[in-house]
Design an enzyme around this catalytic site. Structure first.
Site, PDB file in Angstrom:
ATOM      1  N   GLU A  72       1.348  -1.559  -0.206  1.00 60.71           N
ATOM      2  CA  GLU A  72       0.373   0.067   0.176  1.00 60.71           C
ATOM      3  C   GLU A  72       0.945   1.569   0.128  1.00 60.71           C
ATOM      4  OE1 GLU A  72      -3.754   2.028   2.491  1.00 60.71           O
ATOM      5  OE2 GLU A  72      -2.058   0.906   4.187  1.00 60.71           O
ATOM      6  N   TRP A  94      -8.807  -1.746   0.518  1.00 61.58           N
ATOM      7  CA  TRP A  94      -9.711  -1.035  -0.538  1.00 61.58           C
ATOM      8  C   TRP A  94     -10.847  -1.051  -1.287  1.00 61.58           C
ATOM      9  CZ3 TRP A  94      -9.273   4.759   0.575  1.00 61.58           C
ATOM     10  CH2 TRP A  94      -8.149   5.008   0.917  1.00 61.58           C
ATOM     11  N   TYR A 136      -5.113   9.923  -0.923  1.00 60.28           N
ATOM     12  CA  TYR A 136      -3.660   9.947  -0.126  1.00 60.28           C
ATOM     13  C   TYR A 136      -2.513  10.364  -1.888  1.00 60.28           C
ATOM     14  CZ  TYR A 136      -5.446   7.870   3.954  1.00 60.28           C
ATOM     15  OH  TYR A 136      -6.559   7.812   4.623  1.00 60.28           O
ATOM     16  N   CYS A 197      -7.168  10.035   6.656  1.00 62.10           N
ATOM     17  CA  CYS A 197      -7.541   9.944   8.059  1.00 62.10           C
ATOM     18  C   CYS A 197      -5.707   9.900   8.583  1.00 62.10           C
ATOM     19  CB  CYS A 197      -7.967   8.401   8.486  1.00 62.10           C
ATOM     20  SG  CYS A 197      -9.665   7.895   7.889  1.00 62.10           S
ATOM     21  N   ARG A 221      -6.657  12.242  12.190  1.00 71.25           N
ATOM     22  CA  ARG A 221      -7.014  12.617  12.116  1.00 71.25           C
ATOM     23  C   ARG A 221      -8.425  11.340  13.199  1.00 71.25           C
ATOM     24  NH1 ARG A 221     -11.812  11.842   9.185  1.00 71.25           N
ATOM     25  NH2 ARG A 221     -11.290  10.459   6.966  1.00 71.25           N
ATOM     26  N   ASP A 224      -8.636   3.841  13.453  1.00 75.97           N
ATOM     27  CA  ASP A 224      -9.796   2.970  13.754  1.00 75.97           C
ATOM     28  C   ASP A 224      -8.353   1.787  14.884  1.00 75.97           C
ATOM     29  OD1 ASP A 224     -10.344   0.298  13.512  1.00 75.97           O
ATOM     30  OD2 ASP A 224     -11.581  -0.048  12.136  1.00 75.97           O
TER      31      ASP A 224
END
Length: 319
Positions: A72, A94, A136, A197, A221, A224
């Site tokens: 990733e 994803w 991203y 995130c 921000r 999980d």
């Protein structure tokens, strides 16, 4: 909240993560969230990990699929926004977002495996339904710009490669306080399958010359903790290691900072099982070569050693 106690010589660094998980589960506020699942959440957290001597924050109290996290991160650095390259490498993390979009648009109750296979086999289908929007990597290596044209209208300008700029600034101006890679492009958030995130990476150089150490602070921000954070810690450590190698520095410290730091209410079994375990072992991360640029790393250049995790713990992803 008070940040978990940092690692010491006789305290495994993974206890920070477990302390944070326990604190959230026992003391976090119950909150409604975008997914409708609900969370226990705390706000404002921090973890610190020493990356020296090839150390890597790879959890041992459950099996972390670090190969997927590494692929990733390499995918981010290509600037790709389509899941097809990931699926071709066997990375499915994803798929949930484009699958949900396809089901809603088509009305077809297609199985995830069948959807992914169509993305892999059909380039046109992948182009239409495998896109995630400017997530991203697009922001990292091709942040959009606009220029005022001679006709009085704005036109698209050259993209900004933030990663390349930071590598260069670390080499030429190590004392700068502007070594930042930012993913939160407000103008394009509504086009992203999921707004970033792990949004801000800031790098800091400690020491000079041959003793220079590269530190990284990642601000997230939304986190999980059960499913996302283990991936995020490994990914940030890998990026820091690659940046350090490209700039001739030693790896220093990874500092992770969370905003809304949460556990989903349907992760009870995972949380209870993981908190019943104790960390052990000391995994190591090595880069087997230093290619010409940070964009030239291949998966084969990444080596994890001495990783002997405890069993896999699974939980559903909230989409």
């Amino acid at each position: 909240m008070t940040s978990p106690a940092p690692a010491t010589a006789d305290r495994h660094p993974e206890w920070q993560y477990l302390d944070l998980m326990r604190h959230i589960w026992e003391h976090g506020d119950k909150r409604k969230d975008r997914t409708g699942v609900g969370t226990r959440s705390v706000f404002g957290t921090m973890l610190r990990f020493d990356l020296g001597d090839d150390r890597v924050p790879l959890l041992t109290t459950k099996h972390v699929f670090w190969k997927a996290a590494a692929r990733e991160m390499l995918w981010f650095l290509t600037g790709s926004t389509n899941i097809r390259p990931l699926l071709q490498d066997g990375v499915r993390i994803w798929s949930d977002w484009p699958l949900k979009k396809y089901r809603q648009a088509s009305g077809e109750d297609i199985a995830q495996e069948d959807f992914e296979q169509r993305v892999i086999e059909d380039a046109a289908f992948a182009k239409n339904w495998g896109e995630l929007g400017p997530v991203y990597g697009k922001q990292w290596v091709d942040w959009p710009t606009y220029e005022y044209g001679p006709d009085g209208k704005y036109q698209k300008g050259p993209g900004i490669n933030q990663v390349a700029q930071v590598v260069e600034s670390l080499k030429t101006n190590p004392g700068s306080r502007r070594h930042i890679i930012e993913g939160w492009n407000v103008a394009e958030l509504d086009r992203m399958a999921l707004p970033p995130c792990h949004k801000t990476y800031q790098f800091h150089v400690a020491g000079e010359g041959a003793d220079a150490r590269l530190n990284c602070l990642l601000y997230q921000r939304s986190c999980d903790v059960a499913l996302g954070l283990p991936f995020n810690l490994f990914g940030a450590a890998l990026l820091t290691r690659m940046m350090a190698a490209q700039t001739g520095m030693k790896p220093g410290e990874l500092v992770w900072s969370g905003g809304d730091t949460h556990l989903y209410l349907n992760h009870t079994e995972l949380v209870q099982a993981q908190l019943a375990r104790e960390p052990e072992g000391a995994p190591r991360l090595a880069l087997t070569q230093v290619p010409p640029s940070i964009f030239d790393y291949a998966f084969e250049d990444i080596e994890v050693r001495d990783y002997h995790p405890q069993g896999v713990l699974r939980a559903p992803v909230a989409v």
